[in-house]
Scaffold this motif. Structure first.
Motif, PDB file in Angstrom:
ATOM      1  N   THR A 189     -10.212  -4.196  -1.054  1.00 49.04           N
ATOM      2  CA  THR A 189     -10.436  -4.306  -2.083  1.00 49.04           C
ATOM      3  C   THR A 189     -11.633  -4.956  -2.090  1.00 49.04           C
ATOM      4  OG1 THR A 189      -7.301  -4.851  -2.223  1.00 49.04           O
ATOM      5  CG2 THR A 189      -9.205  -6.334  -4.143  1.00 49.04           C
ATOM      6  N   PHE A 241      -2.378   0.322  -2.679  1.00 47.71           N
ATOM      7  CA  PHE A 241      -1.782  -0.592  -2.549  1.00 47.71           C
ATOM      8  C   PHE A 241      -2.642  -2.228  -3.288  1.00 47.71           C
ATOM      9  CE2 PHE A 241      -3.364  -1.112   1.665  1.00 47.71           C
ATOM     10  CZ  PHE A 241      -3.304  -2.124   1.485  1.00 47.71           C
ATOM     11  N   PHE A 242      -2.335  -2.949  -3.709  1.00 52.65           N
ATOM     12  CA  PHE A 242      -2.821  -3.686  -3.567  1.00 52.65           C
ATOM     13  C   PHE A 242      -1.774  -5.213  -4.120  1.00 52.65           C
ATOM     14  CE2 PHE A 242      -0.877  -3.504  -7.516  1.00 52.65           C
ATOM     15  CZ  PHE A 242      -0.134  -4.355  -7.763  1.00 52.65           C
ATOM     16  N   TYR A 243      -2.146  -6.684  -3.674  1.00 50.15           N
ATOM     17  CA  TYR A 243      -1.413  -7.972  -3.105  1.00 50.15           C
ATOM     18  C   TYR A 243      -1.085  -8.708  -3.940  1.00 50.15           C
ATOM     19  CZ  TYR A 243      -1.159  -5.943   1.962  1.00 50.15           C
ATOM     20  OH  TYR A 243      -1.124  -5.880   3.253  1.00 50.15           O
ATOM     21  N   ARG A 249       3.696 -10.400  -3.224  1.00 45.20           N
ATOM     22  CA  ARG A 249       4.528  -9.093  -1.457  1.00 45.20           C
ATOM     23  C   ARG A 249       3.232  -7.738  -1.774  1.00 45.20           C
ATOM     24  NH1 ARG A 249       8.796  -7.068  -6.066  1.00 45.20           N
ATOM     25  NH2 ARG A 249       8.573  -4.835  -4.870  1.00 45.20           N
ATOM     26  N   GLU A 250       3.330  -6.974  -1.322  1.00 41.33           N
ATOM     27  CA  GLU A 250       2.441  -6.009  -2.362  1.00 41.33           C
ATOM     28  C   GLU A 250       3.213  -4.583  -2.601  1.00 41.33           C
ATOM     29  OE1 GLU A 250       0.750  -2.596   1.938  1.00 41.33           O
ATOM     30  OE2 GLU A 250       3.073  -2.863   1.561  1.00 41.33           O
ATOM     31  N   ILE A 275       2.966  -0.683  -3.489  1.00 39.95           N
ATOM     32  CA  ILE A 275       2.349   0.185  -3.305  1.00 39.95           C
ATOM     33  C   ILE A 275       2.430   1.029  -4.833  1.00 39.95           C
ATOM     34  CG2 ILE A 275       2.540   2.777  -2.360  1.00 39.95           C
ATOM     35  CD1 ILE A 275       3.639   1.031   0.081  1.00 39.95           C
ATOM     36  N   TYR A 318      -7.745  -2.640  -5.676  1.00 43.53           N
ATOM     37  CA  TYR A 318      -6.682  -1.718  -5.149  1.00 43.53           C
ATOM     38  C   TYR A 318      -7.391  -2.073  -3.009  1.00 43.53           C
ATOM     39  CZ  TYR A 318      -4.567  -0.502  -9.160  1.00 43.53           C
ATOM     40  OH  TYR A 318      -4.057  -0.522 -10.353  1.00 43.53           O
ATOM     41  N   SER A 319      -6.601  -1.106  -2.328  1.00 41.43           N
ATOM     42  CA  SER A 319      -6.983  -0.689  -1.284  1.00 41.43           C
ATOM     43  C   SER A 319      -6.263   0.294  -0.904  1.00 41.43           C
ATOM     44  CB  SER A 319      -6.879  -2.130   0.380  1.00 41.43           C
ATOM     45  OG  SER A 319      -7.230  -3.647  -0.510  1.00 41.43           O
ATOM     46  N   ASP A 365       7.494   0.108   2.961  1.00 43.07           N
ATOM     47  CA  ASP A 365       6.354   0.671   2.311  1.00 43.07           C
ATOM     48  C   ASP A 365       7.413   1.381   1.430  1.00 43.07           C
ATOM     49  OD1 ASP A 365       3.615  -0.135   3.517  1.00 43.07           O
ATOM     50  OD2 ASP A 365       3.815   1.673   5.121  1.00 43.07           O
ATOM     51  N   SER A 383       8.300  -1.110  -0.979  1.00 40.86           N
ATOM     52  CA  SER A 383       7.005  -1.289  -1.875  1.00 40.86           C
ATOM     53  C   SER A 383       6.359  -0.565  -2.913  1.00 40.86           C
ATOM     54  CB  SER A 383       5.875  -2.043  -0.999  1.00 40.86           C
ATOM     55  OG  SER A 383       4.723  -2.214  -1.590  1.00 40.86           O
TER      56      SER A 383
END
Length: 195
Positions: free
Chosen positions: A48, A66-68, A72-73, A75, A99-100, A176, A179
Motif C-alpha cells: 500500500t 487486499f487492503f486493511y 480488519r483485512e 481481500i 491495495y497490497s 483469508d 476475509s
C-alpha cells in the motif's frame, strides 16, 4: 521463437493472443520487454502506498490483493496460475496504491512494465486492443465482485466461491477465505458446518 528464455514469457504471449492478434513484430518487441520475478510465500509484491508499475502473469503460485481498515483485512481477489493481474487504478493512473499484493505461496510471475506497455500501445494497434480488452475484463470482474459482496448473503457467496474456485480451498487459509467473503471466521465455521 516465442518466449524470452523462460516458460512464463510464452504463456504471457499466449494470453495476449487470446485477447488480440498481434503481428509478429509486436510479439517480438513485447517478448523482449518481458521478465520473470520470483516471490517467496508471504512476500509482498506490492505494498500500500507504492505505485504499481507492472502487469503480472502468474506462472506458478497464488497471490491475493487486499487492503486493511482499522479493524480488519479485506481481500479483493485471488490470482492463481494463468491469471494476469495488476492493481488497476494505481497502474493506469500511476498513483500510490490503496491495495497490497502478497504471495500466498512461492510464486513466479512474468512481468511487463507500465512504460513498456505504453510504448507498445503507441506503436501497435493490436497491443492497444489487448490492453483495452484486459482493462475491460478487469473492470467487469471488479464490478461482479463488488456486486456479489453487496448483494449476496454469506452462504451464497461461500457456495459461489466453492463452485468457481473450489480447488483454491486447499491452498488458502480459512482466515483469508473469511476475509475474502467479508465475514468473520466464526461465521465461516458456521457456514461450513451447514450441509
Amino acid at each position: 521463437m516465442i518466449g524470452n528464455g523462460f516458460s512464463g514469457a510464452a504463456d504471457f504471449l499466449s494470453f495476449v493472443s487470446l485477447l488480440s492478434l498481434p503481428e509478429s513484430e509486436a510479439i517480438a518487441l513485447l517478448n523482449s520487454k518481458l521478465y520473470e520475478k520470483k516471490y517467496r510465500k508471504g512476500e509482498l509484491i506490492l505494498e500500500t502506498g507504492q505505485i504499481c508499475k507492472r502487469i503480472y502473469f502468474v506462472d506458478s503460485g497464488l497471490v491475493k490483493t487486499f487492503f486493511y481498515t482499522d479493524t480488519r483485512e479485506f481481500i479483493m481477489r485471488f490470482f492463481s496460475e494463468s491469471s494476469m493481474f495488476t492493481v488497476l487504478d494505481s497502474f493506469v493512473l500511476q498513483q500510490p496504491s490503496a491495495y497490497s499484493v502478497e504471495a500466498l505461496e512461492d510464486t513466479t510471475v512474468t512481468c511487463l512494465n507500465h512504460n513498456d506497455l505504453e510504448l507498445l500501445c503507441s506503436r501497435y494497434h493490436s497491443i492497444e486492443t489487448f490492453y483495452r480488452k484486459l482493462l475491460s475484463l478487469a473492470a467487469v470482474n471488479m464490478m461482479d465482485r463488488i456486486g456479489s459482496t453487496l448483494e449476496e448473503k454469506a452462504v451464497i457467496a461461500y457456495r459461489k466461491f466453492l463452485k468457481e474456485q473450489g480447488p483454491l480451498l486447499q491452498r488458502i487459509s480459512l482466515a483469508d477465505l473469511a476475509s475474502y467473503l467479508g465475514i468473520t471466521q466464526v461465521s465461516l465455521s458456521r457456514i461450513r458446518a451447514m450441509k
